[in-house]
Design an enzyme around this catalytic site. Structure first.
Site, mmCIF file in Angstrom:
data_model
loop_
_atom_site.group_PDB
_atom_site.id
_atom_site.type_symbol
_atom_site.label_atom_id
_atom_site.label_comp_id
_atom_site.label_asym_id
_atom_site.label_seq_id
_atom_site.Cartn_x
_atom_site.Cartn_y
_atom_site.Cartn_z
ATOM 1 N N THR A 196 0.819 -1.142 -0.121
ATOM 2 C CA THR A 196 0.140 -0.054 -0.220
ATOM 3 C C THR A 196 1.107 1.340 -0.020
ATOM 4 O O THR A 196 1.871 1.389 0.459
ATOM 5 C CB THR A 196 -0.933 0.302 1.382
ATOM 6 O OG1 THR A 196 0.032 -0.191 2.202
ATOM 7 C CG2 THR A 196 -1.844 -1.364 1.452
ATOM 8 N N GLU A 341 -5.927 -3.495 -0.391
ATOM 9 C CA GLU A 341 -6.244 -4.583 0.349
ATOM 10 C C GLU A 341 -7.575 -5.293 -0.427
ATOM 11 O O GLU A 341 -7.867 -6.420 0.035
ATOM 12 C CB GLU A 341 -6.645 -4.116 1.621
ATOM 13 C CG GLU A 341 -5.515 -3.602 2.634
ATOM 14 C CD GLU A 341 -5.187 -2.045 2.380
ATOM 15 O OE1 GLU A 341 -5.261 -1.633 1.092
ATOM 16 O OE2 GLU A 341 -4.490 -1.513 2.952
ATOM 17 N N LYS A 448 -12.728 18.168 10.948
ATOM 18 C CA LYS A 448 -13.242 18.083 12.200
ATOM 19 C C LYS A 448 -13.753 19.369 12.728
ATOM 20 O O LYS A 448 -12.584 20.053 13.184
ATOM 21 C CB LYS A 448 -12.661 17.079 13.327
ATOM 22 C CG LYS A 448 -12.476 15.877 12.764
ATOM 23 C CD LYS A 448 -11.553 14.931 13.325
ATOM 24 C CE LYS A 448 -11.219 13.608 12.785
ATOM 25 N NZ LYS A 448 -10.220 13.684 11.826
ATOM 26 N N TRP A 453 -18.162 16.314 11.939
ATOM 27 C CA TRP A 453 -17.582 15.949 10.430
ATOM 28 C C TRP A 453 -17.910 16.729 9.319
ATOM 29 O O TRP A 453 -19.106 16.762 9.079
ATOM 30 C CB TRP A 453 -17.618 14.619 10.452
ATOM 31 C CG TRP A 453 -16.784 13.759 11.282
ATOM 32 C CD1 TRP A 453 -16.219 14.352 12.407
ATOM 33 C CD2 TRP A 453 -16.252 12.233 11.271
ATOM 34 N NE1 TRP A 453 -15.477 13.233 13.179
ATOM 35 C CE2 TRP A 453 -15.764 12.053 12.527
ATOM 36 C CE3 TRP A 453 -16.733 11.237 10.389
ATOM 37 C CZ2 TRP A 453 -15.481 10.694 12.652
ATOM 38 C CZ3 TRP A 453 -16.379 10.223 10.859
ATOM 39 C CH2 TRP A 453 -15.608 9.765 11.932
HETATM 40 P P1 AMP Z 1 -5.005 2.390 -2.973
HETATM 41 O O1 AMP Z 1 -4.922 1.095 -1.945
HETATM 42 O O2 AMP Z 1 -3.663 3.213 -3.077
HETATM 43 O O3 AMP Z 1 -5.582 2.032 -4.101
HETATM 44 O O4 AMP Z 1 -5.815 3.254 -2.136
HETATM 45 C C1 AMP Z 1 -7.151 3.100 -1.413
HETATM 46 C C2 AMP Z 1 -7.996 4.349 -1.047
HETATM 47 O O5 AMP Z 1 -8.135 5.130 -2.050
HETATM 48 C C3 AMP Z 1 -9.223 3.810 -0.643
HETATM 49 O O6 AMP Z 1 -9.111 3.504 0.645
HETATM 50 C C4 AMP Z 1 -9.765 5.279 -0.706
HETATM 51 O O7 AMP Z 1 -9.676 6.159 0.351
HETATM 52 C C5 AMP Z 1 -9.406 5.768 -1.826
HETATM 53 N N1 AMP Z 1 -10.464 5.514 -2.919
HETATM 54 C C6 AMP Z 1 -10.334 4.685 -3.932
HETATM 55 N N2 AMP Z 1 -11.456 4.980 -4.986
HETATM 56 C C7 AMP Z 1 -12.232 5.797 -4.580
HETATM 57 C C8 AMP Z 1 -13.451 6.274 -4.764
HETATM 58 N N3 AMP Z 1 -14.107 6.230 -5.897
HETATM 59 N N4 AMP Z 1 -13.628 7.709 -3.985
HETATM 60 C C9 AMP Z 1 -13.229 7.753 -2.956
HETATM 61 N N5 AMP Z 1 -12.186 7.361 -2.507
HETATM 62 C C10 AMP Z 1 -11.478 6.358 -3.372
#
Ligand code: AMP
Length: 554
Positions: A196, A341, A448, A453
């Site tokens: 990640t 994940e 916040k 929120w």
């Molecule tokens: P990654 O593991 O780098 O793909 O990041 C995942 C994170 O990206 C998620 O936990 C979200 O916070 C954000 N994310 C992915 N897709 C979206 C979406 N369509 N809308 C809002 N946040 C997103």
């Protein structure tokens, strides 16, 4: 055969017990889609390389033999630092198919982070595109356990950098033939490893299994997800080092679709050129990529002729951007949400039959949501005490998920990853009665204000709908009375100069008054993370000392 965990008296099923293996995808494409093309923009000179699934399969088998000759053992991690291209595609199959673990490393991370990741994964061999030769030269002394560094090139382009134990991809292949049978083994064996992006602390590894990849792949091809077919030509802009390019390198061979791999050229003009030259029907990327495509189309007055569908995810998709593509270019972009994940698919936004009669406004509101889960993913939202909240589209809580392709435990991390069998995503949102998820924010990005929120995503979506705004981000800035208040950061469209007052007035009547940002700042560009998303972390750093109007002493 006996059931390992059956109910008393149950009979074992009597169907073939064939493991779900990654290699079977390429074997399928080789047998039934032999002449379907894979086209790649090369790193060497930007020219196009084209061959077929049959060619790719033959070379992947030779590569599997080369890996054995390099001493790669089953279960060993083999890393790639590479763009989307045919050699990277071959590595996907040769490494996982031979029983080793494909570890795709994000080359946009800081060198110290990359070295940490390579050492944490204990990669025995690292393959890299020529672009990264200078980076590898720096990394090599910090990664003593790497036995071989292999440049993904032919002998003529072999880098001159001072890299120890340096091999050359095409030389390795030239030394082998393709007389190789993909081994069969337990489908629960690890196939690939992704870390990640880790905005805080060290990155964490997610170790996919052959089974999880194949099940994810089936689900991603469903009509209410990517809906891929053998008539598609797919161009993944999302990098093969970011959650396996949303598994497109697996799902394209599953259905026999033509694959176009854009190399390092991910700008609007280069992508639009490939769309037209290769007849691309589907593409996918983060919002900043789609912004680049749109800017190019608007500047040139061009119109994609074959591109009909796409997916936008990785961060919240601005509805205004999706609407512009649908209205002006006939390209339907669907919103999706996922995470490393989750391999990454969590939800995908397609309408249901009952939505056929929706008016424009209701349809727009639905399309802005992240979507609903395909079979294989379950989700719920919980409050701070862990109590499940209703799926009423109103209650907002932390999102938890579980399913066939959801992480159970981080790689090399002793601490449990799950909460009562569910994975806590760190995202916050609501779920409606039809299962559509609406992410209001990442937990750490929520603003916040006075104990309440404020979700940044809705404020950003509204700002992006303003005709003079190209990109927007909203962050929380310290406030002496309210703890935090929203600050709107804007990249105006070329040649536009909207005023602060005009932008703040834009929110009137659209949101609760107290959600309105306290101030606006204008920037030329927004900082991006290693996966091309807007970096809220950097923005918060940049504007940490920003003094909001009326925040005396703040
Ligand atoms: P990654 O593991 O780098 O793909 O990041 C995942 C994170 O990206 C998620 O936990 C979200 O916070 C954000 N994310 C992915 N897709 C979206 C979406 N369509 N809308 C809002 N946040 C997103």
């Amino acid at each position: 055969m006996s059931l390992t965990a059956g109910l008393p008296g149950q009979l074992p099923g009597q169907m073939m017990d064939q493991p779900l293996l990654v290699s079977a995808l390429l074997a399928h494409a080789e047998r039934y889609h032999a002449d379907t093309e894979i086209v790649s923009r090369t790193i060497e000179d930007g020219s196009l390389h084209r061959y077929t699934y049959a060619d790719a399969a033959r070379r992947a088998r030779r590569l599997a033999k080369a890996l054995a000759r390099l001493g790669v053992r089953p279960g060993e991690r083999v890393a790639t630092l590479a763009w989307n291209g045919y050699r990277h595609f071959e590595l996907y199959y040769a490494i996982s198919g031979s029983g080793a673990v494909l570890h795709t490393v994000n080359p946009r991370l800081f060198p110290e982070q990359i070295a940490w990741i390579i050492n944490d994964a204990e990669d025995g061999v690292v393959f890299f595109d020529l672009t990264f030769a200078p980076l590898i030269e720096k990394l090599a002394p910090q990664c003593p356990a790497v036995r071989h560094w292999v440049a993904m090139s032919d002998r003529a382009h072999r880098p001159s950098a001072a890299i120890p134990r340096l091999g050359c991809y095409e030389d390795l292949l030239a030394a082998e033939d393709d007389d190789y049978a993909w081994p069969q083994f337990d489908e629960r064996a690890a196939s690939a490893l992704c870390y990640t992006s880790g905005t805080t602390g060290n990155p964490k590894g997610v170790l996919y299994s052959h089974r999880s990849v194949l099940l994810h792949c089936y689900a991603s091809c469903l009509p209410d997800v990517f809906g891929f077919s053998a008539r598609d030509c797919i161009l993944p802009v999302v990098p093969m080092f970011h959650v396996n390019a949303w598994t497109i390198p697996y799902s394209a061979p599953m259905v026999g679709a033509k694959l176009v791999l854009p190399g390092a050229a991910l700008d609007g003009p280069s992508l639009c050129e490939l769309f037209e030259a290769e007849g691309v029907t589907f593409t996918g990327g983060v919002p900043t990529v789609w912004q680049g495509i749109l800017q190019h189309l608007q500047k040139t007055g061009g119109k994609p002729t074959t591109l009909k569908r796409g997916v936008m995810g990785g961060s919240a998709a601005p509805p205004a951007l999706m609407e512009t593509f649908a209205r002006d270019y006939g390209v339907q972009i669907d919103h999706a949400w996922g995470m490393t994940e989750l391999s990454p698919l969590g939800v995908y936004n397609r309408e249901k039959r009952k939505h056929g009669g929706l008016d424009d406004e209701a349809r727009r509101a639905l399309a802005a949501k992240q979507g609903r889960p395909p079979f294989g993913v379950e989700m719920k939202i919980v409050d701070a005490q862990g109590r499940t909240l209703p799926n009423d589209g109103e209650a907002v809580g932390e999102l938890l998920v579980r399913g066939h392709w959801v992480v159970g435990q981080y790689f090399n991390v002793g601490a449990p990853t799950l909460r009562d069998g569910w994975f806590p995503t760190g995202d916050v949102g609501s779920i409606d009665a039809d299962g559509y998820l609406w992410i209001t924010d990442r937990a750490k990005d929520v603003i916040k204000s006075g104990g309440e929120w404020i979700g940044s995503i809705e404020l950003e979506n509204l700002a992006c709908a303003h005709p003079a705004v190209a990109q927007a981000a909203v962050i929380g800035v310290a406030h002496p009375k309210w703890d935090e208040r929203p600050l709107l950061v804007i990249v105006p469209k070329t040649g536009q100069r909207p005023s602060r007052e005009e932008l703040l007035a834009w929110y009137e009547g659209k949101i609760a008054k107290w959600w309105t940002p306290d101030d606006v700042v204008f920037v030329e560009q927004l900082p991006l993370t290693a996966t091309g998303k807007i970096s809220k972390l950097q923005l918060r750093e940049q504007f940490r000392d920003h003094r909001l109007p009326g925040a005396a002493g703040g």
